[in-house]
Design a protein around this motif. Structure first.
Motif, PDB file in Angstrom:
ATOM      1  N   HIS A  27       0.910  -1.224   0.054  1.00 18.40           N
ATOM      2  CA  HIS A  27      -0.138   0.041  -0.051  1.00 18.40           C
ATOM      3  C   HIS A  27       0.921   1.121  -0.060  1.00 18.40           C
ATOM      4  N   TRP A  28       0.531   2.121  -1.179  1.00 19.30           N
ATOM      5  CA  TRP A  28       1.527   3.374  -1.078  1.00 19.30           C
ATOM      6  C   TRP A  28       0.574   4.263  -0.224  1.00 19.30           C
ATOM      7  N   ALA A  45      11.418  -5.206 -14.005  1.00 18.38           N
ATOM      8  CA  ALA A  45      12.832  -5.221 -14.454  1.00 18.38           C
ATOM      9  C   ALA A  45      13.814  -5.588 -13.190  1.00 18.38           C
ATOM     10  N   ASP A  46      14.651  -6.380 -13.403  1.00 19.67           N
ATOM     11  CA  ASP A  46      15.763  -6.625 -12.423  1.00 19.67           C
ATOM     12  C   ASP A  46      15.072  -7.153 -11.050  1.00 19.67           C
ATOM     13  N   GLY A  47      14.007  -7.678 -11.131  1.00 16.77           N
ATOM     14  CA  GLY A  47      13.304  -8.383  -9.859  1.00 16.77           C
ATOM     15  C   GLY A  47      12.621  -7.074  -9.233  1.00 16.77           C
ATOM     16  N   LYS A  48      12.430  -5.892  -9.933  1.00 14.24           N
ATOM     17  CA  LYS A  48      11.738  -4.746  -9.436  1.00 14.24           C
ATOM     18  C   LYS A  48      10.370  -4.597  -9.996  1.00 14.24           C
ATOM     19  N   ILE A  49       9.290  -4.293  -9.146  1.00 17.54           N
ATOM     20  CA  ILE A  49       7.956  -3.843  -9.837  1.00 17.54           C
ATOM     21  C   ILE A  49       7.928  -2.573 -10.040  1.00 17.54           C
ATOM     22  N   ILE A  59       8.133   4.737  -8.115  1.00 15.41           N
ATOM     23  CA  ILE A  59       8.596   3.679  -7.202  1.00 15.41           C
ATOM     24  C   ILE A  59       8.966   2.428  -7.555  1.00 15.41           C
ATOM     25  N   ALA A  60       9.908   1.798  -6.965  1.00 12.30           N
ATOM     26  CA  ALA A  60      10.211   0.385  -7.249  1.00 12.30           C
ATOM     27  C   ALA A  60      10.201  -0.521  -6.066  1.00 12.30           C
ATOM     28  N   LEU A  61       9.429  -1.675  -6.247  1.00 14.77           N
ATOM     29  CA  LEU A  61       9.240  -2.564  -5.025  1.00 14.77           C
ATOM     30  C   LEU A  61       9.890  -3.921  -5.523  1.00 14.77           C
ATOM     31  N   ASP A  62      10.290  -4.682  -4.406  1.00  8.41           N
ATOM     32  CA  ASP A  62      10.855  -5.962  -4.453  1.00  8.41           C
ATOM     33  C   ASP A  62       9.836  -7.017  -5.184  1.00  8.41           C
ATOM     34  N   GLY A  63      10.106  -7.428  -6.370  1.00 15.25           N
ATOM     35  CA  GLY A  63       9.334  -8.633  -6.809  1.00 15.25           C
ATOM     36  C   GLY A  63       8.742  -9.662  -5.891  1.00 15.25           C
ATOM     37  N   LYS A  64       9.777  -9.956  -4.864  1.00 16.70           N
ATOM     38  CA  LYS A  64       9.561 -11.226  -4.130  1.00 16.70           C
ATOM     39  C   LYS A  64       8.821 -11.054  -3.158  1.00 16.70           C
ATOM     40  N   ASP A  65       8.807  -9.845  -2.258  1.00 17.49           N
ATOM     41  CA  ASP A  65       7.990  -9.552  -1.178  1.00 17.49           C
ATOM     42  C   ASP A  65       7.361  -8.494  -1.143  1.00 17.49           C
ATOM     43  N   GLY A  66       7.533  -7.445  -2.004  1.00 13.34           N
ATOM     44  CA  GLY A  66       6.789  -6.272  -2.156  1.00 13.34           C
ATOM     45  C   GLY A  66       7.332  -5.160  -1.517  1.00 13.34           C
ATOM     46  N   HIS A  67       8.475  -5.327  -0.743  1.00 12.45           N
ATOM     47  CA  HIS A  67       9.062  -4.097   0.186  1.00 12.45           C
ATOM     48  C   HIS A  67       9.389  -2.937  -0.679  1.00 12.45           C
ATOM     49  N   LEU A  68       9.369  -1.889  -0.395  1.00 15.07           N
ATOM     50  CA  LEU A  68       9.592  -0.556  -0.949  1.00 15.07           C
ATOM     51  C   LEU A  68      11.193  -0.402  -1.195  1.00 15.07           C
ATOM     52  N   LEU A  69      11.678  -0.643  -2.380  1.00 15.43           N
ATOM     53  CA  LEU A  69      13.271  -0.206  -2.551  1.00 15.43           C
ATOM     54  C   LEU A  69      13.657   1.077  -2.728  1.00 15.43           C
ATOM     55  N   TRP A  70      12.851   1.946  -3.502  1.00 15.64           N
ATOM     56  CA  TRP A  70      13.144   3.382  -3.520  1.00 15.64           C
ATOM     57  C   TRP A  70      11.807   4.116  -4.262  1.00 15.64           C
ATOM     58  N   PHE A 112      14.636   7.442 -16.451  1.00 13.73           N
ATOM     59  CA  PHE A 112      14.798   7.100 -15.292  1.00 13.73           C
ATOM     60  C   PHE A 112      15.828   6.008 -14.845  1.00 13.73           C
ATOM     61  N   ARG A 113      16.829   5.924 -13.889  1.00 14.57           N
ATOM     62  CA  ARG A 113      17.558   4.781 -13.883  1.00 14.57           C
ATOM     63  C   ARG A 113      16.867   3.585 -13.124  1.00 14.57           C
ATOM     64  N   VAL A 114      16.781   2.548 -13.643  1.00 17.94           N
ATOM     65  CA  VAL A 114      16.198   1.543 -12.819  1.00 17.94           C
ATOM     66  C   VAL A 114      16.609   1.204 -11.596  1.00 17.94           C
ATOM     67  N   SER A 115      18.106   1.364 -11.235  1.00 13.32           N
ATOM     68  CA  SER A 115      18.744   1.358  -9.792  1.00 13.32           C
ATOM     69  C   SER A 115      18.154   2.295  -8.829  1.00 13.32           C
ATOM     70  N   ASN A 116      17.799   3.351  -9.130  1.00 14.34           N
ATOM     71  CA  ASN A 116      17.407   4.301  -7.810  1.00 14.34           C
ATOM     72  C   ASN A 116      16.419   5.561  -8.382  1.00 14.34           C
ATOM     73  N   GLY A 117      15.979   5.419  -9.904  1.00 16.62           N
ATOM     74  CA  GLY A 117      14.913   6.423 -10.092  1.00 16.62           C
ATOM     75  C   GLY A 117      15.590   7.838 -10.364  1.00 16.62           C
ATOM     76  N   GLU A 118      16.933   7.921 -10.623  1.00 16.91           N
ATOM     77  CA  GLU A 118      17.486   9.078 -11.092  1.00 16.91           C
ATOM     78  C   GLU A 118      17.374   9.538 -12.320  1.00 16.91           C
ATOM     79  N   GLN A 119      16.898  10.858 -12.650  1.00 17.25           N
ATOM     80  CA  GLN A 119      16.420  11.291 -14.030  1.00 17.25           C
ATOM     81  C   GLN A 119      17.646  11.299 -14.797  1.00 17.25           C
ATOM     82  N   VAL A 120      17.866  10.721 -15.885  1.00 12.32           N
ATOM     83  CA  VAL A 120      18.692  10.865 -17.108  1.00 12.32           C
ATOM     84  C   VAL A 120      18.606  11.790 -17.836  1.00 12.32           C
ATOM     85  N   TRP A 121      17.297  11.779 -18.593  1.00 12.96           N
ATOM     86  CA  TRP A 121      16.987  13.088 -19.509  1.00 12.96           C
ATOM     87  C   TRP A 121      15.300  13.230 -19.536  1.00 12.96           C
TER      88      TRP A 121
END
Length: 196
Positions: A27-28, A45-49, A59-70, A112-121
């Motif tokens: 739940h967000w 992507a990369d195990g992230k939702i 936002i990115a969630l862990d695909g295995k258990d749903g916890h917030l990654l970033w 935006f970067r998959v790893s952390n959501g940083e804007q690229v362009w």
């Protein structure tokens, strides 16, 4: 069996594909105002939702258990923006842009970067001052301030040419165009962008 990932305005749910058993629910809790309350899907992507929120976060969630990654706020809801479209992921980049209340926003799309959501362009669908296409909105720069051109539907990607295709929405106001004479680039267009 596979896993199904479902989204609503604030919830992301993982279901077992064989029996629809709930594997996890996230739940967000909004961190800002929500101009509009809807969501049209997530990317994997990369195990992230990866998905957007109604208060302008990516936002990115862990695909295995749903916890917030970033979580990263990429659009300002106080300017009428919210994120409803499903993101598109290719390589290490997420491609997404906000929708908006058409009386209060001007569209854009970004990577935006998959790893952390940083804007690229970022590409402004309604051009800012000095950008190509700004002159297609008539002589008054204010015509581009709340000009629509928001993203509602999924993007497409040409992997051979490394092109991102952006199906663009209508200008605003959509019925009364005296305040925005011209072709109003890049609204009502299919835009091909260099994905890098």
């Amino acid at each position: 069996a596979g896993v199904l990932y479902l989204t609503s305005g604030r919830y992301t749910v993982a279901l077992d594909g064989s029996d629809c058993r709930v594997l996890w629910t996230y739940h967000w809790a909004p961190r800002d105002v929500e101009p509009f309350f809807t969501n049209r899907g997530a990317a994997i992507a990369d195990g992230k939702i990866i998905r957007g929120t109604s208060d302008g976060f990516l936002i990115a969630l862990d695909g295995k258990d749903g916890h917030l990654l970033w979580a990263r706020q990429i659009a300002n809801p106080h300017e009428g923006y919210f994120i409803s479209m499903p993101p598109l992921v290719h390589g290490d980049l997420i491609y997404i842009g906000p929708a908006g209340l058409e009386w209060a926003s001007s569209g854009w799309v970004g990577a935006f970067r998959v790893s952390n959501g940083e804007q690229v362009w970022r590409f402004n669908i309604v051009p800012a001052d000095g950008e190509p296409g700004a002159g297609t909105w008539g002589p008054d720069p204010a015509a581009r301030k709340h000009a629509g051109g928001n993203l509602w539907t999924p993007l497409s990607f040409d992997v051979e040419k490394d092109l991102l295709y952006v199906p663009e929405g209508n200008p605003a106001p959509d019925y009364y165009d005296d305040g925005r004479p011209g072709t109003n680039l890049y609204t009502n267009s299919l835009i091909a962008l260099d994905a890098k």
